[in-house]
Write a protein that holds these residues in place. Structure first.
Motif: not given
Length: 192
Positions: A51-53, A58-59, A33-36, A19-24
């Motif tokens: 991930v709740a929201n 982002k956090l 959410f859809v993009g990740i 998730i972090a790799d994709a978010g970075i």
């Protein structure tokens, strides 16, 4: 370019690291959410199980960016030189990750793992330069606050449109941070 949707069959493992790799890769300002989920090859509903929201997403990404950052280690170069290296490293971090600044500046937005790493860094610098921890905390926090706020302002506004100004801005940035460091070191504050 179309991205492949979730594939039938057993879903890919969704981990914090993935998730972090994709978010970075997506960048904090663009995170959805859809993009990740698309980058992970899963449905966005599957991602919601981890991930709740969006705020939590982002956090998670901001925390992982910070945890992966290699803070410069204190050395034999003197406290003033170390603070210059620290500010340069922090500037590079903020420049590389737009949207990270609020997680570094606002205590309520900073997760406990980041706060613990910051505290350990304060302890490291205090020990390396024989400073009271309160002084090390104040010096590092002062430099970090100004560096992050300035970097966020400069790089967020400029984007990719530097038009040859980047070298001059970088030089002014360095000079300003050096002036702040010299002034902070010269302040006659009594520390416990």
């Amino acid at each position: 370019m179309t991205r492949p949707g979730p594939r039938p069959g057993r879903p890919r493992t969704i981990t914090r690291e993935r998730i972090a790799d994709a978010g970075i890769a997506m960048g904090l300002p663009s995170l959805t959410f859809v993009g990740i989920a698309a980058l992970l090859g899963v449905s966005h509903m599957a991602l919601y199980k981890h991930v709740a929201n969006l705020a939590a997403l982002k956090l998670l990404v901001a925390e992982e960016i910070f945890v992966r950052w290699e803070m410069p280690a204190a050395g034999d170069d003197g406290l003033d030189a170390y603070l210059v290296r620290f500010s340069a490293s922090l500037r590079t971090l903020v420049k590389a990750h737009p949207g990270l600044a609020p997680y570094l500046l606002r205590r309520k937005a900073t997760p406990p793992a980041m706060l613990a790493r910051i505290d350990a860094h304060h302890e490291h610098v205090a020990h390396a330069y024989a400073l009271p921890k309160a002084r090390a905390r104040w010096l590092l926090s002062t430099v970090a606050l100004h560096c992050v706020a300035l970097a966020d302002t400069v790089y967020a506004q400029a984007g990719d449109e530097w038009d040859g100004e980047e070298a001059g801005i970088e030089a002014e940035f360095d000079l300003g941070m050096r002036a702040l460091i010299v002034g902070a070191l010269a302040l006659p504050i009594a520390w416990p």
